[in-house]
Write a protein that holds these residues in place. Structure first.
Motif, PDB file in Angstrom:
ATOM      1  N   VAL A 160       0.840  -1.207   0.000  1.00 41.67           N
ATOM      2  CA  VAL A 160       0.000   0.000   0.000  1.00 41.67           C
ATOM      3  C   VAL A 160       0.871   1.251   0.000  1.00 41.67           C
ATOM      4  N   LEU A 161       1.903   1.264   0.841  1.00 44.33           N
ATOM      5  CA  LEU A 161       2.805   2.413   0.898  1.00 44.33           C
ATOM      6  C   LEU A 161       3.438   2.678  -0.459  1.00 44.33           C
ATOM      7  N   GLY A 162       3.933   1.632  -1.113  1.00 41.88           N
ATOM      8  CA  GLY A 162       4.568   1.808  -2.415  1.00 41.88           C
ATOM      9  C   GLY A 162       3.615   2.388  -3.449  1.00 41.88           C
ATOM     10  N   LEU A 163       2.387   1.901  -3.458  1.00 38.98           N
ATOM     11  CA  LEU A 163       1.406   2.416  -4.416  1.00 38.98           C
ATOM     12  C   LEU A 163       1.007   3.858  -4.112  1.00 38.98           C
ATOM     13  N   VAL A 164       0.686   4.120  -2.859  1.00 37.60           N
ATOM     14  CA  VAL A 164       0.263   5.468  -2.472  1.00 37.60           C
ATOM     15  C   VAL A 164       1.402   6.467  -2.676  1.00 37.60           C
ATOM     16  N   TRP A 165       2.600   6.064  -2.333  1.00 33.88           N
ATOM     17  CA  TRP A 165       3.781   6.917  -2.462  1.00 33.88           C
ATOM     18  C   TRP A 165       4.002   7.304  -3.912  1.00 33.88           C
ATOM     19  N   LEU A 175       2.030   6.882  -6.618  1.00 37.38           N
ATOM     20  CA  LEU A 175       0.899   7.326  -7.435  1.00 37.38           C
ATOM     21  C   LEU A 175       0.285   8.639  -6.967  1.00 37.38           C
ATOM     22  N   TRP A 176       0.313   8.923  -5.633  1.00 38.42           N
ATOM     23  CA  TRP A 176      -0.381  10.112  -5.152  1.00 38.42           C
ATOM     24  C   TRP A 176       0.461  11.044  -4.291  1.00 38.42           C
ATOM     25  N   LEU A 177       1.125  10.525  -3.294  1.00 39.70           N
ATOM     26  CA  LEU A 177       1.763  11.401  -2.307  1.00 39.70           C
ATOM     27  C   LEU A 177       3.030  12.084  -2.804  1.00 39.70           C
ATOM     28  N   ALA A 178       3.902  11.345  -3.457  1.00 43.64           N
ATOM     29  CA  ALA A 178       5.158  11.922  -3.944  1.00 43.64           C
ATOM     30  C   ALA A 178       5.576  11.238  -5.236  1.00 43.64           C
ATOM     31  N   PRO A 179       4.751  11.369  -6.278  1.00 45.16           N
ATOM     32  CA  PRO A 179       5.058  10.662  -7.527  1.00 45.16           C
ATOM     33  C   PRO A 179       6.346  11.164  -8.176  1.00 45.16           C
ATOM     34  N   THR A 180       7.036  10.243  -8.812  1.00 50.51           N
ATOM     35  CA  THR A 180       8.251  10.589  -9.557  1.00 50.51           C
ATOM     36  C   THR A 180       8.043  10.215 -11.013  1.00 50.51           C
ATOM     37  N   GLY A 181       8.476  11.067 -11.896  1.00 53.38           N
ATOM     38  CA  GLY A 181       8.393  10.766 -13.334  1.00 53.38           C
ATOM     39  C   GLY A 181       6.989  10.456 -13.795  1.00 53.38           C
ATOM     40  N   ASN A 182       6.862   9.377 -14.543  1.00 52.24           N
ATOM     41  CA  ASN A 182       5.557   9.013 -15.094  1.00 52.24           C
ATOM     42  C   ASN A 182       4.854   7.966 -14.225  1.00 52.24           C
ATOM     43  N   ARG A 183       5.198   7.911 -12.973  1.00 51.51           N
ATOM     44  CA  ARG A 183       4.583   7.041 -11.973  1.00 51.51           C
ATOM     45  C   ARG A 183       4.847   5.560 -12.219  1.00 51.51           C
ATOM     46  N   LEU A 209       7.329   3.944 -11.189  1.00 51.85           N
ATOM     47  CA  LEU A 209       7.951   3.335 -10.013  1.00 51.85           C
ATOM     48  C   LEU A 209       6.941   2.596  -9.140  1.00 51.85           C
ATOM     49  N   ALA A 210       5.649   2.788  -9.401  1.00 46.31           N
ATOM     50  CA  ALA A 210       4.633   2.037  -8.661  1.00 46.31           C
ATOM     51  C   ALA A 210       4.743   0.543  -8.951  1.00 46.31           C
ATOM     52  N   LEU A 211       5.361   0.196 -10.052  1.00 47.38           N
ATOM     53  CA  LEU A 211       5.546  -1.218 -10.395  1.00 47.38           C
ATOM     54  C   LEU A 211       6.496  -1.930  -9.435  1.00 47.38           C
ATOM     55  N   LYS A 212       7.209  -1.166  -8.626  1.00 49.63           N
ATOM     56  CA  LYS A 212       8.148  -1.777  -7.678  1.00 49.63           C
ATOM     57  C   LYS A 212       7.440  -2.653  -6.650  1.00 49.63           C
ATOM     58  N   VAL A 213       6.152  -2.495  -6.479  1.00 46.85           N
ATOM     59  CA  VAL A 213       5.432  -3.299  -5.490  1.00 46.85           C
ATOM     60  C   VAL A 213       5.043  -4.680  -6.018  1.00 46.85           C
ATOM     61  N   LEU A 214       5.164  -4.902  -7.314  1.00 50.10           N
ATOM     62  CA  LEU A 214       4.785  -6.208  -7.872  1.00 50.10           C
ATOM     63  C   LEU A 214       5.528  -7.376  -7.235  1.00 50.10           C
ATOM     64  N   PRO A 215       6.843  -7.298  -7.033  1.00 55.50           N
ATOM     65  CA  PRO A 215       7.507  -8.430  -6.374  1.00 55.50           C
ATOM     66  C   PRO A 215       7.009  -8.678  -4.946  1.00 55.50           C
ATOM     67  N   LEU A 216       6.468  -7.672  -4.308  1.00 55.14           N
ATOM     68  CA  LEU A 216       5.932  -7.858  -2.955  1.00 55.14           C
ATOM     69  C   LEU A 216       4.611  -8.620  -2.962  1.00 55.14           C
TER      70      LEU A 216
END
Length: 125
Positions: A27-32, A34-42, A44-51
């Motif tokens: 949840v933190l990775g997605l919220v971070w 996508l909404w709270l502090a997005p970087t680039g074209n968002r 980096l939200a894919l980083k949560v997939l391995p979790l």
């Protein structure tokens, strides 16, 4: 209450902490990103997939999953430490939360494995 009778509830407690920490990291990775502090074209939200991969194994209480999650979590810990020391604003605070969740997940997984192995050894004896 002796130690052997306390183990099953302790194992359940560590399992709950591990699952809660893993879900919180997702949840933190997605919220971070996508909404709270997005970087680039968002992306980096894919980083949560391995979790998401070990979630089923933790819910099914598979010992092997607890072992390899305790190794996987260090990748996210490292990201949190790097971003906590290099980012500014809300991103640095979110990185500190990530580090805390990673430590909780590692401790819960390591403790869970240790106590389950101890309980199995006691049962075999």
């Amino acid at each position: 209450m002796n130690e052997s009778s306390a183990l099953p509830s302790t194992v359940a407690w560590t399992r709950a902490i591990a699952v809660a920490s893993l879900l919180s990291l997702i949840v933190l990775g997605l919220v971070w990103e996508l909404w709270l502090a997005p970087t680039g074209n968002r992306s980096l939200a894919l980083k949560v997939l391995p979790l998401a991969v070990p979630l089923a194994g933790l819910l099914k209480n598979r010992m092997y999953t607890y072992r390899w999650v305790s190794l996987l979590v260090w990748v996210y810990f490292t990201e949190g430490v790097v971003r906590a020391t290099s980012d500014h604003g809300p991103s640095a605070l979110l990185a500190i939360v990530e580090v805390v969740l990673c430590v909780a997940l590692f401790a819960a997984c390591a403790t869970h494995v240790r106590w389950r192995l101890r309980k199995a050894k006691e049962s075999a004896a």
